[in-house]
Write a protein that holds these residues in place. Sequence first.
Motif, short mmCIF file in Angstrom:
data_model
loop_
_atom_site.label_atom_id
_atom_site.label_comp_id
_atom_site.label_asym_id
_atom_site.label_seq_id
_atom_site.Cartn_x
_atom_site.Cartn_y
_atom_site.Cartn_z
N THR A 43 0.83 -1.21 0.00
CA THR A 43 0.00 0.00 0.00
C THR A 43 0.86 1.25 0.00
N LYS A 44 1.90 1.24 0.84
CA LYS A 44 2.81 2.39 0.94
C LYS A 44 3.62 2.55 -0.34
N ILE A 45 4.10 1.43 -0.89
CA ILE A 45 4.89 1.48 -2.12
C ILE A 45 4.04 2.04 -3.27
N ALA A 46 2.79 1.58 -3.35
CA ALA A 46 1.89 2.06 -4.40
C ALA A 46 1.63 3.55 -4.26
N GLU A 47 1.44 4.01 -3.04
CA GLU A 47 1.18 5.42 -2.79
C GLU A 47 2.38 6.27 -3.20
N GLU A 48 3.59 5.84 -2.84
CA GLU A 48 4.79 6.61 -3.16
C GLU A 48 5.10 6.57 -4.66
N SER A 49 4.67 5.51 -5.34
CA SER A 49 4.95 5.36 -6.77
C SER A 49 3.82 5.90 -7.64
N HIS A 50 2.72 6.36 -6.98
CA HIS A 50 1.56 6.89 -7.70
C HIS A 50 0.98 5.83 -8.64
N CYS A 51 0.86 4.61 -8.14
CA CYS A 51 0.33 3.51 -8.93
C CYS A 51 -0.81 2.83 -8.17
N ASN A 52 -1.60 2.09 -8.90
CA ASN A 52 -2.64 1.27 -8.30
C ASN A 52 -2.00 0.14 -7.52
N GLU A 53 -2.51 -0.16 -6.32
CA GLU A 53 -1.90 -1.19 -5.48
C GLU A 53 -1.91 -2.56 -6.13
N SER A 54 -3.00 -2.90 -6.80
CA SER A 54 -3.08 -4.21 -7.45
C SER A 54 -2.04 -4.34 -8.56
N TYR A 55 -1.77 -3.21 -9.25
CA TYR A 55 -0.76 -3.23 -10.30
C TYR A 55 0.63 -3.44 -9.69
N VAL A 56 0.89 -2.77 -8.56
CA VAL A 56 2.18 -2.94 -7.88
C VAL A 56 2.35 -4.38 -7.42
N ARG A 57 1.28 -4.97 -6.88
CA ARG A 57 1.36 -6.37 -6.45
C ARG A 57 1.66 -7.30 -7.63
N ASP A 58 1.06 -7.01 -8.76
CA ASP A 58 1.27 -7.85 -9.94
C ASP A 58 2.72 -7.75 -10.42
N VAL A 59 3.25 -6.52 -10.47
CA VAL A 59 4.64 -6.34 -10.87
C VAL A 59 5.57 -7.02 -9.86
N GLY A 60 5.24 -6.89 -8.56
CA GLY A 60 6.04 -7.53 -7.53
C GLY A 60 6.05 -9.04 -7.66
N SER A 61 4.88 -9.62 -7.94
CA SER A 61 4.77 -11.08 -8.09
C SER A 61 5.65 -11.58 -9.23
N LYS A 62 5.65 -10.88 -10.35
CA LYS A 62 6.48 -11.27 -11.49
C LYS A 62 7.96 -11.11 -11.16
N LEU A 63 8.28 -10.07 -10.38
CA LEU A 63 9.67 -9.85 -10.00
C LEU A 63 10.17 -10.96 -9.09
N TRP A 64 9.33 -11.36 -8.13
CA TRP A 64 9.74 -12.46 -7.22
C TRP A 64 9.95 -13.75 -8.02
N GLN A 65 9.12 -13.97 -9.03
CA GLN A 65 9.25 -15.18 -9.85
C GLN A 65 10.59 -15.19 -10.60
N ILE A 66 10.98 -14.03 -11.15
CA ILE A 66 12.26 -13.93 -11.86
C ILE A 66 13.41 -14.24 -10.91
N LEU A 67 13.38 -13.62 -9.73
CA LEU A 67 14.45 -13.83 -8.76
C LEU A 67 14.47 -15.27 -8.27
N SER A 68 13.29 -15.88 -8.11
CA SER A 68 13.22 -17.28 -7.67
C SER A 68 13.92 -18.19 -8.68
N GLU A 69 13.66 -17.97 -9.95
CA GLU A 69 14.26 -18.81 -10.99
C GLU A 69 15.76 -18.62 -11.05
N GLU A 70 16.24 -17.42 -10.82
CA GLU A 70 17.67 -17.16 -10.88
C GLU A 70 18.40 -17.68 -9.65
N LEU A 71 17.78 -17.57 -8.48
CA LEU A 71 18.44 -17.97 -7.23
C LEU A 71 18.18 -19.42 -6.86
#
Length: 456
Positions: free
Chosen positions: A40-68
Motif C-alpha cells: 500500500t505504501k509502495i503504491a502510494e509513493e509510486s503513484h500507482c494502483n496497489e493491485s498493479y504494484v502487487r502484480d509487478v512484484g509477483s512477477k519480480l519475485w518469480q524472476i528472482l526465484s528462478e535465478e536464485l
Amino acid sequence: MNLKEVLKMADDLVFAKTGQHLDDLQEAILRGTMQGEKYTKIAEESHCNESYVRDVGSKLWQILSEELGEDIHKSNFRSAMKRYQVSNSSNFAQDVVAIGNFNLCAEARHPPDIPNSYTHNQETANSKQTKASHHDLSEMPDLGAFYDRTLELDTLKTWILQQRSRLIALTGICGIGKTALAAQLVQQIKDEFEYVIWCSLDASPTLAEFEAKLIDFFSQSEKQDSPATNQKLLPLIKYLQKHRCLVVLDNIHNLFIRGELAGKYKLGYEEYRSFFKQIETLSHQTCLMLIGWEQPREFPQVKSQNNFIRTLQLKGLDIAAGREILREYGLEECEALIHRYQGNPLWLKSVANLMQELGGCVTELLPNDTILLPEDLKDVLEQQLSRLSEIEKQFLSLLAKESDGVTLAKLLENGSIPPSDLLNALQSLSRRCLIEQQGSFYTLPPVLRQYINGFN
C-alpha cells in the motif's frame, strides 16, 4: 549489506534472466521491501494502483526465484539476498585461491575465463556502459542561437534523468521558444539514452504510422548492433520497455481538431489517447516529450504529485536575454520593448527586424505604448488563433476590450456567453496559453489584444 548493494545484485539477476534492467517500479518495490514497507505504501509513493504494484512484484519475485533457485517472496527477500551475497563472496574466494592468483603486494592477474558469479556481475555492470547509442535527429530543426533558459533546462533534466518522468508536455504561446528549448535539452542529455528520436507531427501521422516509424528505427538499429541475428519485430511498447529511450513529438497540436476546445483529437486519431495513457501507466524506461500549442486534455494543467506525467508551460525570456536578442538588430536600451512583447523571442525578433529595416528611428516617432504588428508576426498569430472554437473567439473579444484585466464574476455578469460555455472556454484558452491570470483577474497579452482589436 546496504540498499545500494542489494539493488545492484537484484539488477544483475534480473538482467541475466530477462536482458532488461530494473525499471523504476521494480526498484521502488525492492527499495520498499528492504525498508519494511507494505505494498500500500509502495503504491502510494509510486503513484500507482496497489493491485498493479502487487502484480509487478509477483512477477519480480518469480524472476528472482528462478535465478536464485529458491522460492523468493516479499517476506524472505532480504534474507535470500544476504545468502546470495555470502555465496558470491565464498565462490570468489575459492576461485582466486584455487587459481593462485591473489597477491596483496603485487598487481592482481585475472585470467579472462574465470567462470564465477563475480565476473558475470562485472560483465553485466559493464554492459550498461558499452551499449550503442542510436540517434535520429533528422527532423529536429537547427535553430541557431539559444538564449538562456537555465531554470527550465534544469527542471526538465530533473524530471527526465532523476525522477524518470515518462510523459512530459512542453507548452506555450507561439514563438515562446518551446522547440528551441527542447532541441537544446536533447543535445545535452542524448548520451544518457540508448535511443533518441525527434518526430515532427506536421504531417499528422496516425498512431499506426507513427508506431511503424519508431519500430523501424528500433529494429534497424538493433540489426546494426547484431547483424547476424534475425530480430523479430516487437510491438512499440516492448521496445520502449527494453531500451532507455527519449522520444520527442514536435507540433503535437496537429493531432487535434480545429474549431473545437483545446486538445480534442481529430477523427481517426483517438488511439493516441490510449497510447499516452499506456506510456504513463506501464512500467518502461522511456521518456516521451510532447511539444505544441495545445496538449492532450488528459495532461495536468496544474502541478501534480504524479512524477510520471508533467507539464511545463514556457514564459517569456528575462530582460538580459531579451537585450541579447535586440542587440543582434542594433537596438540598445529597449527594456520597455521587452516588457511590451513579454520576452517572447519570436515576437521580439519580428519587431526588431522591422525597426532595423526602417533605420531604427520608428520608436522615436511613435507613442511609448504603441505595439507594432509586423506582417510576419500577424501570420504567426493567425496560425494559432485560427484553431480556436467560436466560443473561445467570443471570449477573447470580450477580454480584449478590458485593458486592465477582468474578474470571472464580471465576465459571467456580461451574459453574452452562457456560464458553462464561458468556463469551458476559459479552461481551453488557459491550456492554449493565450490568457494570463493575475490573482483573480484575467487578461490578454498586449500583443494579442492589439491583434484581436484590429479585427473588431
